[in-house]
Design a protein around this motif. Structure first.
Motif, PDB file in Angstrom:
ATOM      1  N   GLU A   1     -23.422 -17.161  21.354  1.00  0.00           N
ATOM      2  CA  GLU A   1     -23.986 -18.504  21.179  1.00  0.00           C
ATOM      3  C   GLU A   1     -23.989 -18.791  19.683  1.00  0.00           C
ATOM      4  O   GLU A   1     -24.689 -18.133  18.910  1.00  0.00           O
ATOM      5  N   LEU A   2     -23.213 -19.778  19.238  1.00  0.00           N
ATOM      6  CA  LEU A   2     -22.965 -19.955  17.809  1.00  0.00           C
ATOM      7  C   LEU A   2     -23.909 -20.930  17.117  1.00  0.00           C
ATOM      8  O   LEU A   2     -24.044 -20.919  15.896  1.00  0.00           O
ATOM      9  N   HIS A   3     -24.540 -21.815  17.855  1.00  0.00           N
ATOM     10  CA  HIS A   3     -25.483 -22.780  17.271  1.00  0.00           C
ATOM     11  C   HIS A   3     -24.830 -23.595  16.153  1.00  0.00           C
ATOM     12  O   HIS A   3     -25.364 -23.714  15.042  1.00  0.00           O
ATOM     13  N   ILE A   4     -23.657 -24.135  16.431  1.00  0.00           N
ATOM     14  CA  ILE A   4     -22.980 -25.000  15.473  1.00  0.00           C
ATOM     15  C   ILE A   4     -22.832 -26.388  16.079  1.00  0.00           C
ATOM     16  O   ILE A   4     -22.846 -26.545  17.303  1.00  0.00           O
ATOM     17  N   SER A   5     -22.704 -27.389  15.221  1.00  0.00           N
ATOM     18  CA  SER A   5     -22.529 -28.757  15.708  1.00  0.00           C
ATOM     19  C   SER A   5     -21.622 -29.537  14.777  1.00  0.00           C
ATOM     20  O   SER A   5     -21.405 -29.146  13.620  1.00  0.00           O
ATOM     21  N   GLU A   6     -21.111 -30.629  15.284  1.00  0.00           N
ATOM     22  CA  GLU A   6     -20.268 -31.530  14.491  1.00  0.00           C
ATOM     23  C   GLU A   6     -20.995 -32.011  13.243  1.00  0.00           C
ATOM     24  O   GLU A   6     -20.389 -32.247  12.202  1.00  0.00           O
ATOM     25  N   ALA A   7     -22.319 -32.153  13.344  1.00  0.00           N
ATOM     26  CA  ALA A   7     -23.096 -32.772  12.262  1.00  0.00           C
ATOM     27  C   ALA A   7     -23.516 -31.814  11.157  1.00  0.00           C
ATOM     28  O   ALA A   7     -24.058 -32.241  10.141  1.00  0.00           O
ATOM     29  N   ASP A   8     -23.297 -30.501  11.322  1.00  0.00           N
ATOM     30  CA  ASP A   8     -23.645 -29.553  10.259  1.00  0.00           C
ATOM     31  C   ASP A   8     -23.003 -29.995   8.947  1.00  0.00           C
ATOM     32  O   ASP A   8     -21.811 -30.328   8.915  1.00  0.00           O
ATOM     33  N   GLU A   9     -23.765 -29.971   7.858  1.00  0.00           N
ATOM     34  CA  GLU A   9     -23.236 -30.412   6.564  1.00  0.00           C
ATOM     35  C   GLU A   9     -23.131 -29.256   5.587  1.00  0.00           C
ATOM     36  O   GLU A   9     -23.974 -28.353   5.567  1.00  0.00           O
ATOM     37  N   ASP A  10     -22.070 -29.294   4.763  1.00  0.00           N
ATOM     38  CA  ASP A  10     -21.937 -28.293   3.708  1.00  0.00           C
ATOM     39  C   ASP A  10     -22.624 -28.795   2.439  1.00  0.00           C
ATOM     40  O   ASP A  10     -23.280 -29.849   2.442  1.00  0.00           O
ATOM     41  N   MET A  11     -22.470 -28.043   1.332  1.00  0.00           N
ATOM     42  CA  MET A  11     -23.161 -28.398   0.096  1.00  0.00           C
ATOM     43  C   MET A  11     -22.672 -29.706  -0.523  1.00  0.00           C
ATOM     44  O   MET A  11     -23.346 -30.285  -1.373  1.00  0.00           O
ATOM     45  N   ASN A  12     -21.525 -30.191  -0.058  1.00  0.00           N
ATOM     46  CA  ASN A  12     -20.978 -31.453  -0.570  1.00  0.00           C
ATOM     47  C   ASN A  12     -21.198 -32.623   0.384  1.00  0.00           C
ATOM     48  O   ASN A  12     -20.677 -33.715   0.158  1.00  0.00           O
ATOM     49  N   GLY A  13     -21.951 -32.394   1.462  1.00  0.00           N
ATOM     50  CA  GLY A  13     -22.228 -33.458   2.417  1.00  0.00           C
ATOM     51  C   GLY A  13     -21.127 -33.664   3.441  1.00  0.00           C
ATOM     52  O   GLY A  13     -21.200 -34.592   4.255  1.00  0.00           O
ATOM     53  N   GLN A  14     -20.105 -32.805   3.451  1.00  0.00           N
ATOM     54  CA  GLN A  14     -19.060 -32.908   4.466  1.00  0.00           C
ATOM     55  C   GLN A  14     -19.550 -32.272   5.761  1.00  0.00           C
ATOM     56  O   GLN A  14     -20.188 -31.216   5.741  1.00  0.00           O
ATOM     57  N   THR A  15     -19.256 -32.893   6.876  1.00  0.00           N
ATOM     58  CA  THR A  15     -19.707 -32.355   8.147  1.00  0.00           C
ATOM     59  C   THR A  15     -18.743 -31.293   8.657  1.00  0.00           C
ATOM     60  O   THR A  15     -17.547 -31.292   8.328  1.00  0.00           O
ATOM     61  N   ARG A  16     -19.275 -30.398   9.468  1.00  0.00           N
ATOM     62  CA  ARG A  16     -18.431 -29.361  10.067  1.00  0.00           C
ATOM     63  C   ARG A  16     -17.325 -30.006  10.902  1.00  0.00           C
ATOM     64  O   ARG A  16     -16.188 -29.534  10.915  1.00  0.00           O
ATOM     65  N   GLY A  17     -17.678 -31.083  11.593  1.00  0.00           N
ATOM     66  CA  GLY A  17     -16.706 -31.751  12.442  1.00  0.00           C
ATOM     67  C   GLY A  17     -15.500 -32.236  11.669  1.00  0.00           C
ATOM     68  O   GLY A  17     -14.354 -31.986  12.066  1.00  0.00           O
ATOM     69  N   GLU A  18     -15.724 -32.924  10.534  1.00  0.00           N
ATOM     70  CA  GLU A  18     -14.595 -33.463   9.785  1.00  0.00           C
ATOM     71  C   GLU A  18     -13.818 -32.366   9.060  1.00  0.00           C
ATOM     72  O   GLU A  18     -12.587 -32.437   8.945  1.00  0.00           O
ATOM     73  N   VAL A  19     -14.527 -31.333   8.596  1.00  0.00           N
ATOM     74  CA  VAL A  19     -13.857 -30.224   7.916  1.00  0.00           C
ATOM     75  C   VAL A  19     -12.944 -29.485   8.885  1.00  0.00           C
ATOM     76  O   VAL A  19     -11.783 -29.193   8.572  1.00  0.00           O
ATOM     77  N   MET A  20     -13.445 -29.177  10.067  1.00  0.00           N
ATOM     78  CA  MET A  20     -12.648 -28.431  11.035  1.00  0.00           C
ATOM     79  C   MET A  20     -11.506 -29.280  11.590  1.00  0.00           C
ATOM     80  O   MET A  20     -10.419 -28.758  11.871  1.00  0.00           O
ATOM     81  N   LYS A  21     -11.733 -30.580  11.728  1.00  0.00           N
ATOM     82  CA  LYS A  21     -10.668 -31.458  12.216  1.00  0.00           C
ATOM     83  C   LYS A  21      -9.497 -31.467  11.245  1.00  0.00           C
ATOM     84  O   LYS A  21      -8.327 -31.432  11.646  1.00  0.00           O
ATOM     85  N   ALA A  22      -9.803 -31.493   9.939  1.00  0.00           N
ATOM     86  CA  ALA A  22      -8.749 -31.452   8.934  1.00  0.00           C
ATOM     87  C   ALA A  22      -7.998 -30.119   8.964  1.00  0.00           C
ATOM     88  O   ALA A  22      -6.857 -30.020   8.511  1.00  0.00           O
ATOM     89  N   TYR A  23      -8.630 -29.121   9.508  1.00  0.00           N
ATOM     90  CA  TYR A  23      -8.070 -27.766   9.629  1.00  0.00           C
ATOM     91  C   TYR A  23      -7.289 -27.611  10.936  1.00  0.00           C
ATOM     92  O   TYR A  23      -6.719 -26.568  11.206  1.00  0.00           O
ATOM     93  N   GLY A  24      -7.309 -28.679  11.766  1.00  0.00           N
ATOM     94  CA  GLY A  24      -6.628 -28.639  13.053  1.00  0.00           C
ATOM     95  C   GLY A  24      -7.474 -28.084  14.172  1.00  0.00           C
ATOM     96  O   GLY A  24      -6.945 -27.668  15.213  1.00  0.00           O
TER      97      GLY A  24
END
Length: 415
Positions: free
Chosen positions: A144-167
Motif C-alpha cells: 500500500e503506497l499511499h500516493i496520490s496525483e496531488a502529492d507536491e514536491d518542493m517546487n510545487g509540482q504534483t506527482r501526477g504531472e511529474v509522472m505523466k511527463a515520465y510516461g
C-alpha cells in the motif's frame, strides 16, 4: 569468469556525471533530467549487449537475460539510480552496475544460467522529492503506497504531472505487482552506509536483517510568556523540556538498547519562535531503529516515561504519537546462507551484520526470498559527495554476487 573492474569503475563515473548540476553538485533526483539521463545511459549499456529494457507501470526498468529454462522463476538483482541531493557515486548505483557486469561476464564467457537473470533499476528509492521512498520496490511487492496525483514536491509540482511527463500514471502504479512465483530470489549488492566493515577492515558484509523503523511526532506544551519579565521560577518553557528529553535519548538507548539500537531527533518546530518570547509549544520528530520490534517498543516506552517525568516536574503537557512504522526485515535464511557459503568458498574475510539503513531489499523481503551483500563505505560516509568505496572492495563484492548467483541457480527452493 573474471569481473572487469575497470569497466565497472568507468560506468560508475559516467553515471555519476549524469547528475552534474550547475552549482557543481551531483544529483539524480527521481524523475529529474539527471535521473532520466542516468537511466538512458544505463539502458544503453544493455542495448549494446542485445538486451532491451522494459519499464513497468511504476517506472522500474527491467533487463532480462534468458536462462536455459525461461519458465523458471527469475533470479533478480539490482538497486536504484536516483540519489539524494549532492549524493555519492556508489549508493544504489553500485548494485545496478554490478548486475550489468554479471550479465556481461556471463555472456562473454558463454555461460548460461538455468534460471533467467533479471537486473532491475527501482524507481524513486530515495523518496526525497515527494517525501516517501521505495516506490518501485513497493509497487513490485504490492505494498500500500499511499500516493496520490496531488502529492507536491518542493517546487510545487504534483506527482501526477511529474509522472505523466515520465510516461507514467499514478493510478497504474499498482499494476507493477509481481507474482510470488515469478522471482526465485532477489540479491542486492550495496555499500554499507555505515562504518562497521570499514572500522574492522572487513571487505564483505553478509546482511542478516534490515532494521525496523518507528517514527513519532512529539509535542510539548508549556506557556508562552514575555522573556524579559517572566522570572525563571515562573516559567513553563516547552523548549527547555524538549531539550531535556532530547539530551536523555542517547543515555536511554545506551542503557536499554543493543549495539545496533539507534534513536534520533531530527526536526523541531518552536512556537511562537521569537527571540523575546518563552517557547509555548515545541513539536519534534523522533525515530527509533532496531532489528527487533520488541526492542523498539521497549525504547519507545522508556523514552515516553522520561518525557512524562520531565513534563510533570515542569508543569507541562505532551503528546507522543507514532505516525509510521516498518517491521524489521530479516533476510531469507537460504539466500543468506548461499551468500555466506559463496564468501567462504572465495576465501574472502566477511562479517554477518545488520543494516540500519533502508534499502529496496527491506520491501522485497515481504514477498520474495531476499539477500544483501555489503561492501565498506570509507569512514562510514554515504549520502554525500565524499562517499567512497575502495576498488578492491568493489571487486570482492562483485565476485561474491556472481558466485551467489551461480549457487542459487543450482538450487530448487519452493518460494
Amino acid at each position: 569468469m573474471d569481473i572487469n573492474l575497470e569497466r565497472v569503475l568507468s560506468r560508475l563515473e559516467e553515471l555519476y556525471q549524469c547528475g552534474a548540476q550547475d552549482d557543481g553538485t551531483y544529483t539524480r533526483m527521481a524523475y529529474s533530467p539527471g535521473d532520466i539521463k542516468g537511466r538512458e545511459t544505463f539502458a544503453g549499456y544493455f542495448r549494446k549487449l542485445g538486451l532491451e529494457p522494459v519499464m513497468d507501470s511504476a517506472g522500474n526498468l527491467k533487463f532480462r537475460l534468458e536462462g536455459e529454462d525461461p519458465k523458471l522463476p527469475a533470479i533478480v538483482t539490482g538497486s536504484h539510480l536516483d540519489t539524494v541531493p549532492d549524493g555519492g557515486k556508489y549508493d544504489g548505483v553500485l548494485g545496478c552496475v554490478a548486475g550489468l557486469e554479471i550479465c556481461e561476464t556471463l555472456l562473454k564467457s558463454g555461460r548460461r544460467l538455468k534460471h533467467p537473470l533479471e537486473v532491475v533499476v527501482f524507481t524513486d528509492e530515495e523518496g526525497f522529492r515527494f517525501g516517501s521512498g521505495l516506490l518501485g520496490s513497493g509497487a513490485m511487492c504490492g505494498e500500500e503506497l499511499h500516493i496520490s496525483e496531488a502529492d507536491e514536491d518542493m517546487n510545487g509540482q504534483t506527482r501526477g504531472e511529474v509522472m505523466k511527463a515520465y510516461g507514467l500514471h499514478v493510478a497504474d502504479v499498482p499494476k507493477a505487482k509481481r507474482a510470488r512465483d515469478s522471482i526465485h530470489c532477489f540479491l542486492e549488492l550495496h555499500v554499507e552506509q555505515g562504518a562497521s566493515l570499514y572500522k574492522s577492515s572487513t571487505p564483505v558484509g553478509v546482511v542478516s536483517s534490515i532494521a525496523g523503523v518507528s517514527r513519532y511526532e512529539i509535542t510539548v506544551k508549556g506557556e508562552a510568556n514575555h522573556a524579559g519579565s517572566t522570572v525563571m521560577a515562573d516559567r513553563r518553557d516547552a523548549l527547555v523540556a524538549a531539550a531535556g528529553f532530547i539530551s536523555a535519548v542517547p543515555r536511554i538507548v545506551e542503557e536499554y538498547g543493543s549495539a545496533y539500537t539507534v534513536a534520533t531527533v531530527g526536526t523541531m518546530k518552536v512556537v511562537p519562535n521569537s527571540v523575546n518570547v518563552i517557547p509555548g509549544t515545541c513539536t519534534f520528530n523522533l525515530e527509533i531503529r532496531d532489528q527487533d520490534k520488541e526492542m523498539i517498543e521497549l525504547i519507545e516506552r522508556k523514552l515516553e516515561e522520561q518525557l512524562g517525568r520531565i513534563c510533570k516536574e515542569m508543569g507541562e503537557t505532551y503528546t507522543f504519537e507514532r505516525f509510521s512504522y516498518h517491521e524489521p526485515a530479516p533476510m531469507a535464511e537460504w539466500v543468506k546462507e548461499s551468500i555466506e557459503k559463496s564468501v567462504q568458498e572465495l576465501d574472502i574475510p566477511y562479517a554477518v551484520i545488520p543494516s540500519g539503513a533502508f534499502h529496496d531489499s527491506l520491501i522485497m523481503t515481504a514477498r520474495f526470498p531476499t539477500g544483501m551483500i555489503f561492501v565498506p563505505s570509507v569512514d562510514g560516509i554515504s549520502h554525500s559527495r565524499y562517499e567512497y568505496t575502495e576498488k578492491e572492495d568493489i571487486r570482492q563484492g562483485l565476485r561474491v554476487l556472481l558466485e551467489t548467483i551461480l549457487k542459487v541457480d543450482d538450487m530448487n527452493v519452493t518460494c
